[in-house]
Enzyme design. Structure first.
Site, short mmCIF file in Angstrom:
data_model
loop_
_atom_site.label_atom_id
_atom_site.label_comp_id
_atom_site.label_asym_id
_atom_site.label_seq_id
_atom_site.Cartn_x
_atom_site.Cartn_y
_atom_site.Cartn_z
N GLY B 115 -92.94 13.30 37.55
CA GLY B 115 -93.33 13.32 36.15
C GLY B 115 -94.11 12.07 35.79
O GLY B 115 -94.57 11.31 36.66
N GLY B 117 -93.33 9.07 34.75
CA GLY B 117 -92.90 7.80 35.32
C GLY B 117 -93.26 7.67 36.78
O GLY B 117 -93.84 6.66 37.22
N THR B 118 -92.92 8.67 37.56
CA THR B 118 -93.20 8.64 38.99
C THR B 118 -94.69 8.58 39.27
O THR B 118 -95.15 7.85 40.16
CB THR B 118 -92.57 9.89 39.65
OG1 THR B 118 -91.17 9.91 39.36
CG2 THR B 118 -92.78 9.88 41.15
N ASP B 141 -90.71 19.19 30.67
CA ASP B 141 -91.12 18.89 29.30
C ASP B 141 -92.59 19.21 29.02
O ASP B 141 -93.02 19.18 27.87
CB ASP B 141 -90.88 17.41 28.99
CG ASP B 141 -89.40 17.08 28.92
OD1 ASP B 141 -88.60 17.98 28.61
OD2 ASP B 141 -89.04 15.93 29.18
#
Lengths: 362, 362, 362, 362
Positions: B115, B117-118, B141
């Site tokens: 997502g 962050g990654t 999401d």
């Protein structure tokens, strides 16, 4: 038999509509008998517009639908009905008005579809006031004696199991302890069956008070064996042995029971005592909804038909029941004599233990 | 291209395994390229045993399964990795070790499935340290730009919609206000889509701060029109306008936010302001689990294949994306430049309003 | 009890893996007993590599999965095994080799999971050759006596019911007669239960030979009452009264039975005699697949555990069974003494008729 | 805009009711516009009682339901309507009566929900007779240009994929070749998407004529690699290269195409040429039924709302469409200019091949 009425009481359960449909079809097609619907449980006998005719057209297409076309008060009890009078809630006995209504309607029978609470009212009406009632046992909790299964249970169970299935992959991939809070205030059937069906690692039910240390030990045993995740199925009525609360106050941190159910409490306790990361899901009313399973639909249809046949035979005060694959009938009094709980001697409990599932009591 | 590695990071999402399978099959069958799996996100580059070969046999049968066979740390960030040192948690930059590992492994490419962050970490590795990364956008999401949809969203959405379907019958039969709390800390896609798909009456999302009075008014309007029930879909990140908390202290009654999410808070607020009876269900991690839908499985398979093709073409720093039915690629930098939120100008929002759904802001 | 073996025989049924898992867990965790798996039914005793150890690791995660990790020959009968010899298929008695293998393996018990055919072989091995067998009744057809339900039936039933649900809306909106052909060569349980659960208008089962005129009359009655669609659930073994074929040759038009099952035949016959437009769906092997329902998973787990307990108690020649909600055991001989069919006196049949369903015999 | 009418034409597709609901809600709630329903497609303009008012009450609760509350003739074409006259079926042009009816009703717009055939009629009515039509593209086959997806496709696709999932376990455990025949007379989208989503080994679509030898080779390659089962997804319109039939007469054995579809033909051909045991399932109308997926429900709701907005803006002759996640509109003429087929250059086809799936043409 010229005229019968049918009502549904108590919480929602998948299959209510299927029973109503079977009652209407059997009464009209086989007995040429008029059917009246009673709206919102026993309240319908008192409320204006609470009684209305049910035709074959009214029940068309409702077999697969959750809910009840009759509506259901929450065990609106005619012997102790809560009403507002001058802005104040008072309790009054309206049973006499129910009787009068039943007599004025010339009802030959009243089919009451409900759980423990609703059926007790039906029994009282039968015993004390000679109302010609027939009971149909409904509860997702499966907590009524005299029948192998109540309707609604199988559907609720599958919903709960599918939830465990979903949690499994996440738990496994992400090394989490997943807690699923299920319905079952007094009887742990849903948690026990769904836990076995879903392959839970811990199952906590009201019938077996648990020790949080025991749950903790199970999780740690699994970690030691290389399984860095666990699934806990907990019935809402599960509670720790000794009567103490699971949660505690820690410093200024208060864990209020009002906001957090037992699932949340177990989560907090495990975080405190085991240091594991947990996630809680409260399945709640999802267990009461949805289209009934085949088992429930067939059971409901058989029970609805059998209830009308009982009425036609004037066998009042009886409840339809499933016994060994056949639909039979039992005395309402007998069925309600004592509450039904998971038997600790059952092969189910033995099976759970043999599968390596912790019941929190070792 | 001789050797590539693949890792999954962040929270669980249905379809991770389908992407891994597509990466492995495309790399081996088409490019005759070796594939390494990295365990538990970027941590695998540092942890012992964190890198292992992935064969066709390893990905057999995983297409329909939730979770990830690679495991996933929660965005274990190599630039700021939390480690225990002498019993104390410290943060250290392990990015250099990641680079060295990548070099010593002779990796031609690193496919990062994750997502926001990654993927940001992947971008940083690419920009600052020239790691040959390709991104695959994963998040239930749907909050990543540059792609019509991320994978995992469609499955989560269907899970949420089915929950609303289940609540509908109970709400309707039992005259309740049912509140369903759904995932979506910053972006309200799940609640908005599932609310429209499930026929919710109120949808509260982070992008539109709500007024509890507005929600209350909607419920009362419905009662006035004869609909004695309502369904409220609320994203976990929804919040009232003006920044005030929904809950309050009343006398000695405290509603602690820690135990109760926004769903519980809305329930309390509605009980206080409208006097309606509510039931809250928190769907939680159920939205992250389960077998992916057809849409997600096809998307994942296409994206996995496209990622390998990008790697073979040495188009690093790119992210695979779905645009108008075709799988294309976009720059990771561009995709991550700003967070994706529900556009208030979208026809989706307009559609919701036209369906008579309250978004809490009227 | 030191060592037991387990095999699965016959057609696929949801829950096979759940039984295998329960056998392995109970044997190892409770009895510390070694478990061997037998590959592809009785063939595994003869084939090379047909016997292999089963560990706790082997059964991890298989509870929700369809199929069988052991593989299943189609009732490979050791008393009459078909083998190729010099390019010709010959039948040979390999029962002696099975015995020798069992003795050389020092097996204390052999748990046989199978339907009527497989269990008959088990019984013969027990009676004629003293093989210590325990039976577990598996069949989606529910056609084994001595148990309220066989496992696999509940799952197959739900699959069939969901198919009827799907056909309903199309039938209704598009004024069609929809025919669904279901499994059940000799016993009509799936069609009868699924038909009741799905609200079929006509149910044709092997136990009640039908008259096509009767089916036609039902459809026309419905049209007369304003219902321009009908749903027909037909078991593959249903057949017309009098033994005549449903289909006929008309001019040069031949309806070959080889390509068309009974569903297609009924469709042709209705088109010819009623002039209605029909659509046929043959559900086929879909009924044998999929993740087991909660009912089946719990039943399988209980039965697997009970089978091991029977073995530990040296109660050979017995079959585990469900009776009135409890798992018990019965004699294999007794269970197989006569085939199980839908009883025409059952309240199920009565219920079907009361629901206005035609069984093709009025 | 004072008054609009809506009709549904052609075969059933999940989501028809969701579109109708969105049309009615948007028209009434936003535009205060009267809505008329037209029964059974264009026939409703000619048949008695074929036009009736649609209220908010009529569309309550229909969002999750398959079918259409309007009914649907099978593309009853007003330009060439089949009617019985003196016992003989004749074709007559009733388009003038349709126009007159539309004028006498003072319709401001006619929203036509249908597939290729129905939309062509709508376009003709618009172009030749100035009927103010707006189109909504419905077809489970996804074979209409101008929109990324038609509604109904996603649901049909998931139904097909679940069928493949079910067949997988049986195929695997029992060493079978399972053939699943899916809808798609001219366009292979369902088979292609479902085949990729379900992990089929062979996918046969109308766009790529197949060689049975190629299919056979794939199955044998798998057996050689130790996979003794295969899954074949075949679109009903798939056909062998060169135009020859798959089936043949062999001695006195005739394989009549009338009774056996392409699935059966492929089965016979494989049995003859490969000697493998096959099982055929024809999913048939199951693909048209069931509750729509979230994707379809949201798409339908957006499209229904957008259609009313187009009508209010007098943008007739247009069709609503999904493009890159947004609902837009395109010219009906443009959308219908050429049929939509699976593009052989699509990354979907490439993906299928890279997954090792045979398309029967190698």
């Amino acid at each position: 038999m010229k005229k019968l009425a049918v009502l549904t009481g108590g919480g929602d359960a998948p299959g209510l509509n299927a029973v109503i449909r079977a009652v209407v079809k059997t009464a009209i097609l086989r007995y040429n008998c008029e059917v009246l619907g009673v709206r919102n449980g026993f309240d319908g006998f008192v409320d204006e517009g609470g009684i209305f005719p049910l035709t074959l057209g009214d029940v068309r297409g409702i077999l697969p639908r959750g809910g009840t076309i009759l509506g259901a008060a929450n065990r609106g009890n005619p012997f102790a009905r809560k009403v507002m009078r001058d802005g104040v809630e008072v309790v009054e006995d309206t049973s006499q008005r129910v009787i009068e209504r039943i007599q004025s309607l010339n009802l030959d029978a009243l089919i009451v579809i409900g759980g423990d609470g609703t059926l007790r009212i039906a029994l009282k009406l039968y015993q004390q006031l000679s109302v010609p009632v027939i009971g149909v046992p409904k509860t997702i909790d499966n907590d009524i004696n005299g029948t192998d299964f109540t309707f609604g249970f199988d559907t609720a169970l599958n919903t709960a199991m599918e939830a465990i299935d979903r949690l499994h992959t996440t738990a496994e991939s992400h090394h989490r302890v997943m807690i699923l809070e299920l319905m079952g205030r007094d009887a742990g059937y849903i948690a026990l069956y769904a836990g076995i069906a879903g392959g839970a690692d811990v199952i906590l039910i009201p019938e077996i008070p648990f020790h949080i240390e025991s749950v903790c030990a199970k999780i740690q045993d699994r970690v030691a064996a290389g399984a860095f995740f666990s699934i806990i199925a907990v019935a809402e009525g599960a509670h720790p042995a000794g009567g103490e609360r699971v949660y505690r106050m820690e410093g200024d941190q208060v864990f209020l029971p009002r906001l957090g159910g037992i699932g949340q409490q177990v989560a907090e306790a495990l975080a405190a005592s085991c240091g594991v990361e947990t996630r809680v899901t409260v399945l709640g009313h999802l267990q009461r909804g949805g289209s009934p399973t085949a088992f429930d639909r067939v059971l409901c249809t058989r029970m609805g038909g059998a209830a009308v046949r009982l009425a036609a035979a004037s066998r009042f005060g009886r409840m339809v029941a499933l016994r060994g694959g056949e639909v039979v009938d039992v005395s309402l009094e007998e069925a309600l004599a004592r509450p039904r709980r998971v038997s600790l001697d059952s092969d189910l409990i033995q099976t759970a233990r043999e599968m390596g599932i912790s019941l929190g009591d070792e």
